[in-house]
Design an enzyme around this catalytic site. Sequence first.
Site, PDB file in Angstrom:
ATOM      1  N   ARG A  85     -36.187   7.419  21.047  1.00 23.01           N
ATOM      2  CA  ARG A  85     -35.810   6.808  19.757  1.00 23.01           C
ATOM      3  C   ARG A  85     -35.666   7.893  18.697  1.00 23.01           C
ATOM      4  NH1 ARG A  85     -37.553   7.362  15.401  1.00 23.01           N
ATOM      5  NH2 ARG A  85     -39.672   7.041  16.114  1.00 23.01           N
ATOM      6  N   SER A  86     -36.521   8.913  18.742  1.00 23.07           N
ATOM      7  CA  SER A  86     -36.406  10.017  17.775  1.00 23.07           C
ATOM      8  C   SER A  86     -35.053  10.708  17.918  1.00 23.07           C
ATOM      9  CB  SER A  86     -37.496  11.065  17.995  1.00 23.07           C
ATOM     10  OG  SER A  86     -38.755  10.517  17.784  1.00 23.07           O
ATOM     11  N   LEU A 126     -35.545  19.289   6.651  1.00 23.47           N
ATOM     12  CA  LEU A 126     -36.089  19.120   5.303  1.00 23.47           C
ATOM     13  C   LEU A 126     -37.460  19.801   5.213  1.00 23.47           C
ATOM     14  CD1 LEU A 126     -35.989  17.663   2.490  1.00 23.47           C
ATOM     15  CD2 LEU A 126     -37.087  15.706   3.599  1.00 23.47           C
ATOM     16  N   GLU A 128     -40.748  22.068   5.673  1.00 23.53           N
ATOM     17  CA  GLU A 128     -40.984  23.511   5.796  1.00 23.53           C
ATOM     18  C   GLU A 128     -42.448  23.727   6.175  1.00 23.53           C
ATOM     19  OE1 GLU A 128     -39.750  25.291   2.108  1.00 23.53           O
ATOM     20  OE2 GLU A 128     -37.676  24.640   2.414  1.00 23.53           O
ATOM     21  N   PRO A 129     -42.806  24.911   6.664  1.00 25.46           N
ATOM     22  CA  PRO A 129     -44.213  25.136   7.024  1.00 25.46           C
ATOM     23  C   PRO A 129     -45.159  24.823   5.862  1.00 25.46           C
ATOM     24  CG  PRO A 129     -42.854  26.943   7.822  1.00 25.46           C
ATOM     25  CD  PRO A 129     -41.951  26.073   6.998  1.00 25.46           C
ATOM     26  N   HIS A 131     -44.367  22.861   3.136  1.00 23.61           N
ATOM     27  CA  HIS A 131     -43.970  21.683   2.350  1.00 23.61           C
ATOM     28  C   HIS A 131     -43.558  20.542   3.271  1.00 23.61           C
ATOM     29  CE1 HIS A 131     -44.102  24.228  -1.191  1.00 23.61           C
ATOM     30  NE2 HIS A 131     -43.554  25.146  -0.411  1.00 23.61           N
ATOM     31  N   ALA A 237     -34.150   6.443   8.828  1.00 29.43           N
ATOM     32  CA  ALA A 237     -34.974   6.780  10.005  1.00 29.43           C
ATOM     33  C   ALA A 237     -36.303   6.022   9.975  1.00 29.43           C
ATOM     34  CB  ALA A 237     -35.216   8.283  10.040  1.00 29.43           C
ATOM     35  N   GLU A 358     -41.672  11.555   9.168  1.00 28.28           N
ATOM     36  CA  GLU A 358     -40.874  10.666   8.300  1.00 28.28           C
ATOM     37  C   GLU A 358     -41.762  10.039   7.215  1.00 28.28           C
ATOM     38  OE1 GLU A 358     -37.918  11.074   8.845  1.00 28.28           O
ATOM     39  OE2 GLU A 358     -37.649  11.366  11.005  1.00 28.28           O
ATOM     40  N   PHE A 378     -49.594  10.238  -6.429  1.00 29.28           N
ATOM     41  CA  PHE A 378     -49.258  11.358  -5.544  1.00 29.28           C
ATOM     42  C   PHE A 378     -49.896  12.666  -5.998  1.00 29.28           C
ATOM     43  CE2 PHE A 378     -45.426   8.605  -5.212  1.00 29.28           C
ATOM     44  CZ  PHE A 378     -45.582   8.275  -3.879  1.00 29.28           C
TER      45      PHE A 378
HETATM   46  P1  TGC Z   1     -40.533  10.576  -7.119  1.00 34.77           P
HETATM   47  O1  TGC Z   1     -40.691  11.135  -8.496  1.00 34.77           O
HETATM   48  O2  TGC Z   1     -41.565   9.614  -6.622  1.00 34.77           O
HETATM   49  O3  TGC Z   1     -39.094   9.938  -6.981  1.00 34.77           O
HETATM   50  C1  TGC Z   1     -37.960  10.633  -7.413  1.00 34.77           C
HETATM   51  C2  TGC Z   1     -36.833   9.661  -7.373  1.00 34.77           C
HETATM   52  O4  TGC Z   1     -36.556   9.378  -6.006  1.00 34.77           O
HETATM   53  C3  TGC Z   1     -36.687   7.977  -5.794  1.00 34.77           C
HETATM   54  N1  TGC Z   1     -37.221   7.822  -4.450  1.00 34.77           N
HETATM   55  C4  TGC Z   1     -36.492   7.314  -3.452  1.00 34.77           C
HETATM   56  N2  TGC Z   1     -35.240   6.821  -3.434  1.00 34.77           N
HETATM   57  C5  TGC Z   1     -34.797   6.358  -2.261  1.00 34.77           C
HETATM   58  N3  TGC Z   1     -35.529   6.392  -1.138  1.00 34.77           N
HETATM   59  C6  TGC Z   1     -36.789   6.872  -1.125  1.00 34.77           C
HETATM   60  N4  TGC Z   1     -37.491   6.871   0.002  1.00 34.77           N
HETATM   61  C7  TGC Z   1     -37.317   7.356  -2.324  1.00 34.77           C
HETATM   62  N5  TGC Z   1     -38.500   7.909  -2.689  1.00 34.77           N
HETATM   63  C8  TGC Z   1     -38.418   8.191  -3.985  1.00 34.77           C
HETATM   64  C9  TGC Z   1     -37.623   7.488  -6.878  1.00 34.77           C
HETATM   65  O5  TGC Z   1     -37.451   6.114  -7.134  1.00 34.77           O
HETATM   66  C10 TGC Z   1     -37.202   8.336  -8.051  1.00 34.77           C
HETATM   67  O6  TGC Z   1     -36.027   7.804  -8.590  1.00 34.77           O
HETATM   68  P2  TGC Z   1     -35.803   7.853 -10.189  1.00 34.77           P
HETATM   69  O7  TGC Z   1     -34.488   7.196 -10.393  1.00 34.77           O
HETATM   70  O8  TGC Z   1     -36.945   7.120 -10.772  1.00 34.77           O
HETATM   71  O9  TGC Z   1     -35.817   9.302 -10.522  1.00 34.77           O
HETATM   72  O10 TGC Z   1     -40.298  11.811  -6.155  1.00 34.77           O
HETATM   73  P3  TGC Z   1     -41.303  12.751  -5.526  1.00 34.77           P
HETATM   74  O11 TGC Z   1     -40.684  14.067  -5.340  1.00 34.77           O
HETATM   75  O12 TGC Z   1     -42.583  12.719  -6.292  1.00 34.77           O
HETATM   76  O13 TGC Z   1     -41.454  12.060  -4.124  1.00 34.77           O
HETATM   77  C11 TGC Z   1     -42.529  11.396  -3.811  1.00 34.77           C
HETATM   78  C12 TGC Z   1     -42.649  11.148  -2.286  1.00 34.77           C
HETATM   79  C13 TGC Z   1     -44.006  11.645  -1.879  1.00 34.77           C
HETATM   80  C14 TGC Z   1     -42.575   9.648  -2.115  1.00 34.77           C
HETATM   81  C15 TGC Z   1     -41.548  11.820  -1.465  1.00 34.77           C
HETATM   82  O14 TGC Z   1     -41.538  13.187  -1.662  1.00 34.77           O
HETATM   83  C16 TGC Z   1     -41.716  11.531   0.011  1.00 34.77           C
HETATM   84  O15 TGC Z   1     -41.241  10.529   0.517  1.00 34.77           O
HETATM   85  N6  TGC Z   1     -42.400  12.452   0.759  1.00 34.77           N
HETATM   86  C17 TGC Z   1     -42.490  12.356   2.207  1.00 34.77           C
HETATM   87  C18 TGC Z   1     -41.455  13.261   2.775  1.00 34.77           C
HETATM   88  C19 TGC Z   1     -41.212  12.981   4.214  1.00 34.77           C
HETATM   89  O16 TGC Z   1     -41.126  11.833   4.650  1.00 34.77           O
HETATM   90  N7  TGC Z   1     -41.032  14.054   4.980  1.00 34.77           N
HETATM   91  C20 TGC Z   1     -40.830  13.944   6.376  1.00 34.77           C
HETATM   92  C21 TGC Z   1     -39.437  14.363   6.746  1.00 34.77           C
HETATM   93  S1  TGC Z   1     -39.237  14.300   8.428  1.00 34.77           S
HETATM   94  C22 TGC Z   1     -38.731  15.876   8.773  1.00 34.77           C
HETATM   95  O17 TGC Z   1     -38.558  16.733   7.975  1.00 34.77           O
HETATM   96  C23 TGC Z   1     -38.349  16.102  10.095  1.00 34.77           C
HETATM   97  S2  TGC Z   1     -36.725  15.578  10.175  1.00 34.77           S
HETATM   98  C24 TGC Z   1     -36.841  14.413  11.316  1.00 34.77           C
HETATM   99  C25 TGC Z   1     -36.957  15.063  12.677  1.00 34.77           C
HETATM  100  O18 TGC Z   1     -36.223  16.031  12.971  1.00 34.77           O
HETATM  101  O19 TGC Z   1     -37.758  14.543  13.491  1.00 34.77           O
END
Ligand code: TGC
Length: 379
Positions: A85-86, A126, A128-129, A131, A237, A358, A378
């Site tokens: 699925r991934s 997306l 990083e080590p 972040h 995802a 994710e 956060f």
């Molecule tokens: P924040 O200030 O909370 O929000 C900024 C703006 O973004 C909006 N927003 C979203 N919009 C759509 N979808 C989402 N999921 C959203 N999350 C936030 C939010 O409403 C706001 O909009 P506006 O109009 O008010 O400015 O932003 P933040 O930088 O503080 O983010 C907070 C947080 C923690 C929720 C976000 O950074 C987050 O989701 N972090 C988790 C990151 C994550 O899931 N990383 C895993 C990635 S997986 C990977 O890298 C591997 S790739 C996959 C693989 O290969 O397996």
Amino acid sequence: MIDYCRFDELLTDDERAAGERAREFVDRDVRPIIAGYYERGEFPRHLIPQLIEIGTHPRYRGLSQSPVARGLVCQELERGDSALRSFASVQSSLSMFAIDSCGSREQRERYLPAMANGEIIGCFALTEPGHGSDPAGMETTAERRADGYVLRGHKRWATNATIAGVAIIWAKCDGAVRGFLVEAGTPGFEVKPIHQKMSLRVSMSAEILLNDCRIPAENALPGATGLVSALKCLNEARFDIVWGSLGAGMDGFEAALAYAGRRTQFGRPIAGFQLTQSKLVDMYSELTKARLLALRLGRLKEEGRLHYSQVSLGKRNSVRTALDVCRTARTIFGAAGVTDDCPAMRHASNLESVLTYEGTEEIHTLIVGQDITGLDAFR
Ligand code: TGC
């Protein structure tokens, strides 16, 4: 699975058919071989054509498919293994979605048809080590030059990167997060597989090193105008995971139920003991509730009413449910549960990664917490 809620009656014929097709593929081509691939830490590359056909969103072939049908496909693939699925999520819901939602017409025409038929595999970089949960702090940069961009940085946990023809790289350019397409073979683009994994052993996980990697100006995704563009890809995802992880949980439950019926201790099947029944009923009950939530979220997505915090609620609930179910399923198998006779331990090990990638369980808790209280916890 036993169906107290007549779940099937809540689906359309097309949705049932999409799920059944994926299930037949998994039963026929995945189940007999997957434990060996897991043990060797190897991806079954010969399955890529079928995974592309079944796991790529049909909209990239000009066909429509309801989000619930997409969810059922993810559920069935993850019954086989979370890595399958991934693979499908990274190709379709992250890489193709990024190009489709943020790319120019030329980029869409160049990549999407080739990715929909598997000629090009994509990856999404997306994390990083330094972040993970806070991608806004990323250190990868894109320096603007007269003829394009120079990328510098280090990405980690990019699934499919070792075989990818194109990588979606998120980097800061003049202080803002932007998305870029980097083709394999570009000088300065290096992929290093990550081998030492106790979970998602079948997945091709990698690091990406960008050492003065020069790309032409037309490789910037014009619609990727901030971190929010990357977060929107993650929603797709994460929705796959809402459904997919339950497939792993359902497989663990079904395996435990079957085993409990044939395993005899103290002169009778262990399914006849109260403690085993209690475990089975708890597992079944939690899976039923989680499936109904997934279905409701799918219908909201279909209506264009699904907010990202609802996706977080679902991802958090489904993965936690599936992980608890698989751990309990393993206990029903007793010692046999730690061998590859029992899929529950493999699923549980995989789900430890799914709980974290994710968006970690903690981050999804805070996303829902922010939504219901109006307060950001956060930072
Ligand atoms: P924040 O200030 O909370 O929000 C900024 C703006 O973004 C909006 N927003 C979203 N919009 C759509 N979808 C989402 N999921 C959203 N999350 C936030 C939010 O409403 C706001 O909009 P506006 O109009 O008010 O400015 O932003 P933040 O930088 O503080 O983010 C907070 C947080 C923690 C929720 C976000 O950074 C987050 O989701 N972090 C988790 C990151 C994550 O899931 N990383 C895993 C990635 S997986 C990977 O890298 C591997 S790739 C996959 C693989 O290969 O397996």
